[in-house]
Design a protein around this motif. Sequence first.
Motif, PDB file in Angstrom:
ATOM      1  N   LEU A 334       0.815  -1.215   0.000  1.00 41.13           N
ATOM      2  CA  LEU A 334       0.000   0.000   0.000  1.00 41.13           C
ATOM      3  C   LEU A 334       0.849   1.267   0.000  1.00 41.13           C
ATOM      4  N   GLY A 335       2.177   1.106  -0.053  1.00 40.86           N
ATOM      5  CA  GLY A 335       3.060   2.258  -0.039  1.00 40.86           C
ATOM      6  C   GLY A 335       3.374   2.775   1.345  1.00 40.86           C
ATOM      7  N   LYS A 336       3.028   2.035   2.383  1.00 41.27           N
ATOM      8  CA  LYS A 336       3.303   2.457   3.759  1.00 41.27           C
ATOM      9  C   LYS A 336       4.618   1.807   4.200  1.00 41.27           C
ATOM     10  N   TRP A 337       5.707   2.526   4.039  1.00 41.42           N
ATOM     11  CA  TRP A 337       7.042   1.956   4.197  1.00 41.42           C
ATOM     12  C   TRP A 337       7.658   2.195   5.572  1.00 41.42           C
ATOM     13  N   TRP A 338       7.042   3.014   6.424  1.00 32.43           N
ATOM     14  CA  TRP A 338       7.740   3.466   7.627  1.00 32.43           C
ATOM     15  C   TRP A 338       7.910   2.395   8.689  1.00 32.43           C
ATOM     16  N   GLN A 339       6.954   1.473   8.838  1.00 34.19           N
ATOM     17  CA  GLN A 339       7.139   0.417   9.841  1.00 34.19           C
ATOM     18  C   GLN A 339       8.260  -0.537   9.419  1.00 34.19           C
ATOM     19  N   LEU A 340       8.320  -0.873   8.137  1.00 35.55           N
ATOM     20  CA  LEU A 340       9.395  -1.713   7.628  1.00 35.55           C
ATOM     21  C   LEU A 340      10.748  -1.034   7.824  1.00 35.55           C
ATOM     22  N   THR A 341      10.814   0.264   7.522  1.00 38.16           N
ATOM     23  CA  THR A 341      12.077   0.991   7.646  1.00 38.16           C
ATOM     24  C   THR A 341      12.530   1.076   9.094  1.00 38.16           C
ATOM     25  N   ALA A 342      11.593   1.351   9.998  1.00 36.27           N
ATOM     26  CA  ALA A 342      11.949   1.492  11.416  1.00 36.27           C
ATOM     27  C   ALA A 342      12.484   0.183  11.987  1.00 36.27           C
ATOM     28  N   ALA A 343      11.775  -0.925  11.750  1.00 35.22           N
ATOM     29  CA  ALA A 343      12.214  -2.208  12.297  1.00 35.22           C
ATOM     30  C   ALA A 343      13.515  -2.677  11.656  1.00 35.22           C
ATOM     31  N   ALA A 344      13.611  -2.548  10.325  1.00 40.43           N
ATOM     32  CA  ALA A 344      14.817  -3.001   9.629  1.00 40.43           C
ATOM     33  C   ALA A 344      16.024  -2.155  10.008  1.00 40.43           C
ATOM     34  N   ALA A 345      15.843  -0.828  10.132  1.00 42.16           N
ATOM     35  CA  ALA A 345      16.961   0.040  10.487  1.00 42.16           C
ATOM     36  C   ALA A 345      17.459  -0.246  11.900  1.00 42.16           C
ATOM     37  N   ALA A 346      16.544  -0.413  12.840  1.00 37.86           N
ATOM     38  CA  ALA A 346      16.944  -0.714  14.221  1.00 37.86           C
ATOM     39  C   ALA A 346      17.697  -2.036  14.291  1.00 37.86           C
ATOM     40  N   MET A 347      17.200  -3.042  13.575  1.00 37.10           N
ATOM     41  CA  MET A 347      17.862  -4.340  13.585  1.00 37.10           C
ATOM     42  C   MET A 347      19.231  -4.269  12.919  1.00 37.10           C
ATOM     43  N   ALA A 348      19.343  -3.522  11.804  1.00 31.87           N
ATOM     44  CA  ALA A 348      20.613  -3.416  11.096  1.00 31.87           C
ATOM     45  C   ALA A 348      21.666  -2.704  11.933  1.00 31.87           C
ATOM     46  N   VAL A 349      21.275  -1.638  12.616  1.00 34.55           N
ATOM     47  CA  VAL A 349      22.233  -0.899  13.444  1.00 34.55           C
ATOM     48  C   VAL A 349      22.741  -1.773  14.585  1.00 34.55           C
TER      49      VAL A 349
END
Length: 370
Positions: A334-349
């Motif tokens: 649906l184009g709602k990317w922020w939850q994916l970005t937040a979880a993936a970024a936190a895990m990657a860091v």
Amino acid sequence: MSKPHTSPGLWALAWRRLRGDKIAMVSLAVVGAFFLLVLASASGLVGANWEDEVAVSYAPPTFAGADPVVAGIDGAIPVADDHSLPTPVNVLDPLADDIAELRAQMGSNPSAGVEMYGVTDPLADDITALRGSMGKTKKVIAHKAATLPFGADKWGHDVLQKTIKGGETSIVVGLVAALLAVVLGTIFGAVSGYFGGLVDDFFNWFYSIFTSIPSILMILTVAAVLQQKGVLTIVLILGLTGWTGPYRLIRAEYIKHKAREYVMAADAIGASHWRKMFSHIFPNVSHVALVQMSILVVGFIKAEVILSFLGFGVPVGTVSWGSMLNEAQNELILGKWWQLTAAAAAMAVLVTAFSLFTDALRDALDPKVK
């Protein structure tokens, strides 16, 4: 009389080397910050209200701007409290009106349903209890925000608080499961490599059984046997299936070190097997266990994502980075990317910082590295 000079120990030398590595110290600070967040989340200082519906559905991040179609002029959506807007009697039950009409026909006779239709409603009591508890488990904010710092999910939950609370679950699962796997692998590998003979044959047979089955099938098998969701269940699943890697490497190190001169000297002064295994040999192979710990933490966080996706992960009402990524796959369409970005970024860091720090600690603990 001057105090006799004592040589620094293994950990003192390791800390001295570690302080000279700027990347290691930065990584240690990042990992420490994540651990502080976990403690703050566990104590309820942050992330405790992640289930509150504080924003509109799919509210975008503040830096992306509000959706003008949803937000209106004032940037927020008021929730009608005066019942001026038509509200369905029961949004969860599309047959509520029909059922009410049938009940009116039955009147006060409890057996009328059986006499008229031959059946009764077996879920009547459960539905009544469910309706009575609706609205008590979640707090609905009367004035919902149109934007949040990192956006909101489908239900209006703050993604930032959700990420912090999910980090508590994922980090605890990764660390505790990795610690359990490394402890089991170290004990099994130490006993097998040190004693050899029939003991070594038994542990090798046990190791072959676990490695002959693909890891994902082994994980799902243990999950099916336990048949219970929860953080403790995930820790047991991952810890009881992930000890084989540390076992293989620790066993090889013990086979190599048990014939070294310092072990023979310890044997000559009457040191016990336990002391030789864990007081003399283990400090010289501890860097292997730490490297395996780092690898397993990364792998177990990923495994938690897989388990949550397949339905063996955290239960309903518990959030983790895995459950967030599971939800985000549908939101991304649906184009709602922020939850994916937040979880993936936190895990990657976290994973990157933890890996860099563990590599530096391995080099600092390795006596062969100057």
